[in-house]
Every structure is written in C-alpha cells, then in structure tokens.
Scaffold this motif. Structure first.
Motif, PDB file in Angstrom:
ATOM      1  N   GLU A   1      21.365  70.290 -48.979  1.00 41.92           N
ATOM      2  CA  GLU A   1      21.979  69.142 -49.655  1.00 41.92           C
ATOM      3  C   GLU A   1      23.168  68.620 -48.851  1.00 41.92           C
ATOM      4  O   GLU A   1      23.363  67.407 -48.724  1.00 41.92           O
ATOM      5  N   VAL A   2      23.952  69.549 -48.314  1.00 38.86           N
ATOM      6  CA  VAL A   2      25.129  69.161 -47.529  1.00 38.86           C
ATOM      7  C   VAL A   2      24.694  68.460 -46.244  1.00 38.86           C
ATOM      8  O   VAL A   2      25.255  67.430 -45.870  1.00 38.86           O
ATOM      9  N   ALA A   3      23.662  68.984 -45.590  1.00 44.72           N
ATOM     10  CA  ALA A   3      23.156  68.364 -44.371  1.00 44.72           C
ATOM     11  C   ALA A   3      22.672  66.943 -44.670  1.00 44.72           C
ATOM     12  O   ALA A   3      22.934  66.019 -43.886  1.00 44.72           O
ATOM     13  N   ASP A   4      22.011  66.756 -45.803  1.00 45.84           N
ATOM     14  CA  ASP A   4      21.550  65.418 -46.200  1.00 45.84           C
ATOM     15  C   ASP A   4      22.726  64.472 -46.439  1.00 45.84           C
ATOM     16  O   ASP A   4      22.664  63.296 -46.077  1.00 45.84           O
TER      17      ASP A   4
ATOM     18  N   SER B   1      21.155  73.055 -38.819  1.00 54.59           N
ATOM     19  CA  SER B   1      21.712  73.832 -37.713  1.00 54.59           C
ATOM     20  C   SER B   1      23.095  73.309 -37.303  1.00 54.59           C
ATOM     21  O   SER B   1      23.950  74.086 -36.870  1.00 54.59           O
ATOM     22  N   THR B   2      23.308  72.005 -37.450  1.00 53.61           N
ATOM     23  CA  THR B   2      24.621  71.422 -37.140  1.00 53.61           C
ATOM     24  C   THR B   2      25.672  71.954 -38.101  1.00 53.61           C
ATOM     25  O   THR B   2      26.777  72.323 -37.679  1.00 53.61           O
ATOM     26  N   ILE B   3      25.333  72.024 -39.384  1.00 53.75           N
ATOM     27  CA  ILE B   3      26.263  72.565 -40.386  1.00 53.75           C
ATOM     28  C   ILE B   3      26.577  74.022 -40.065  1.00 53.75           C
ATOM     29  O   ILE B   3      27.735  74.448 -40.109  1.00 53.75           O
ATOM     30  N   ARG B   4      25.554  74.801 -39.727  1.00 50.21           N
ATOM     31  CA  ARG B   4      25.766  76.216 -39.376  1.00 50.21           C
ATOM     32  C   ARG B   4      26.678  76.340 -38.154  1.00 50.21           C
ATOM     33  O   ARG B   4      27.560  77.194 -38.110  1.00 50.21           O
TER      34      ARG B   4
ATOM     35  N   ILE C   1      33.124  71.923 -53.245  1.00 53.15           N
ATOM     36  CA  ILE C   1      33.677  70.596 -52.963  1.00 53.15           C
ATOM     37  C   ILE C   1      34.709  70.674 -51.837  1.00 53.15           C
ATOM     38  O   ILE C   1      34.741  69.820 -50.960  1.00 53.15           O
ATOM     39  N   GLN C   2      35.528  71.719 -51.853  1.00 54.85           N
ATOM     40  CA  GLN C   2      36.537  71.890 -50.795  1.00 54.85           C
ATOM     41  C   GLN C   2      35.869  71.975 -49.416  1.00 54.85           C
ATOM     42  O   GLN C   2      36.355  71.394 -48.447  1.00 54.85           O
ATOM     43  N   ASP C   3      34.741  72.709 -49.338  1.00 54.93           N
ATOM     44  CA  ASP C   3      34.026  72.815 -48.065  1.00 54.93           C
ATOM     45  C   ASP C   3      33.497  71.449 -47.633  1.00 54.93           C
ATOM     46  O   ASP C   3      33.532  71.101 -46.453  1.00 54.93           O
ATOM     47  N   ILE C   4      32.993  70.689 -48.593  1.00 57.54           N
ATOM     48  CA  ILE C   4      32.448  69.360 -48.290  1.00 57.54           C
ATOM     49  C   ILE C   4      33.564  68.428 -47.819  1.00 57.54           C
ATOM     50  O   ILE C   4      33.390  67.658 -46.873  1.00 57.54           O
TER      51      ILE C   4
ATOM     52  N   ILE D   1      35.700  67.129 -40.380  1.00 59.31           N
ATOM     53  CA  ILE D   1      35.035  67.532 -39.145  1.00 59.31           C
ATOM     54  C   ILE D   1      34.071  66.438 -38.689  1.00 59.31           C
ATOM     55  O   ILE D   1      34.062  66.053 -37.515  1.00 59.31           O
ATOM     56  N   TYR D   2      33.279  65.927 -39.618  1.00 64.85           N
ATOM     57  CA  TYR D   2      32.321  64.867 -39.295  1.00 64.85           C
ATOM     58  C   TYR D   2      33.045  63.639 -38.744  1.00 64.85           C
ATOM     59  O   TYR D   2      32.640  63.080 -37.730  1.00 64.85           O
ATOM     60  N   HIS D   3      34.120  63.259 -39.422  1.00 58.83           N
ATOM     61  CA  HIS D   3      34.891  62.087 -38.989  1.00 58.83           C
ATOM     62  C   HIS D   3      35.391  62.263 -37.560  1.00 58.83           C
ATOM     63  O   HIS D   3      35.245  61.357 -36.722  1.00 58.83           O
ATOM     64  N   LEU D   4      35.983  63.417 -37.277  1.00 61.14           N
ATOM     65  CA  LEU D   4      36.543  63.644 -35.935  1.00 61.14           C
ATOM     66  C   LEU D   4      35.452  63.679 -34.869  1.00 61.14           C
ATOM     67  O   LEU D   4      35.594  63.071 -33.810  1.00 61.14           O
TER      68      LEU D   4
END
Length: 83
Positions: free
Chosen positions: A17-20, A27-30, A53-56, A62-65
C-alpha cells in the motif's frame, strides 16, 4: 503524492500500500528503510512490515528529497540529519 490527500483510516499500512502511495517499487521502500534511520516500520510475527502514519510522513520527506529535489541518498541523509 501527499498523504494529506487521503483520509487517514488505518493505524498500519502494508508495504504494498505504501509503495502504491508513492508510485515506487516495494524494493525501493525496503532500500529506503535500510538507508534511512528515521524509517522504522513495525514487523509482525511473519516479518511483514507495517507502516504507521509517522513512517509515511517520513517517507514523504525522503521521496521529496530524492525524487523531486534530486538529492543523492547520502545528500538526503545529511539533509535529514541536519534538520
């Protein structure tokens, strides 16, 4: 993608769900979990990652950077550490 666009309904989200949410591979999330100390999803007895939620929110940073601002992994780690 901003998580604020989705209503917060659950306490834990599966890695798929997070990857979506971020439109990246599992694998990117891992990989990001391994590289960034701020990511610490819970794991159930089977070893499945459960993201809060905190992890998300941390993944959003991280995604933004990495994806939007073009930082390297090392550059993003330094930026997060400095803030």
């Amino acid at each position: 993608m901003k998580t604020s666009e989705k209503p917060i309904e659950k306490i834990f989200y599966k890695i798929s769900e997070v990857a979506d949410m971020f439109n990246v591979n599992i694998s990117t999330i891992r990989f990001w979990e391994k590289e960034f100390d701020i990511l610490q999803p819970k794991k159930n007895k089977k070893g499945n990652r459960l993201f809060r939620i905190q992890d998300i929110n941390n993944l959003e940073i991280i995604y933004h950077l990495l994806k939007e601002r073009g930082f390297t992994v090392e550059g993003a780690k330094k930026k997060i550490k400095d803030n």
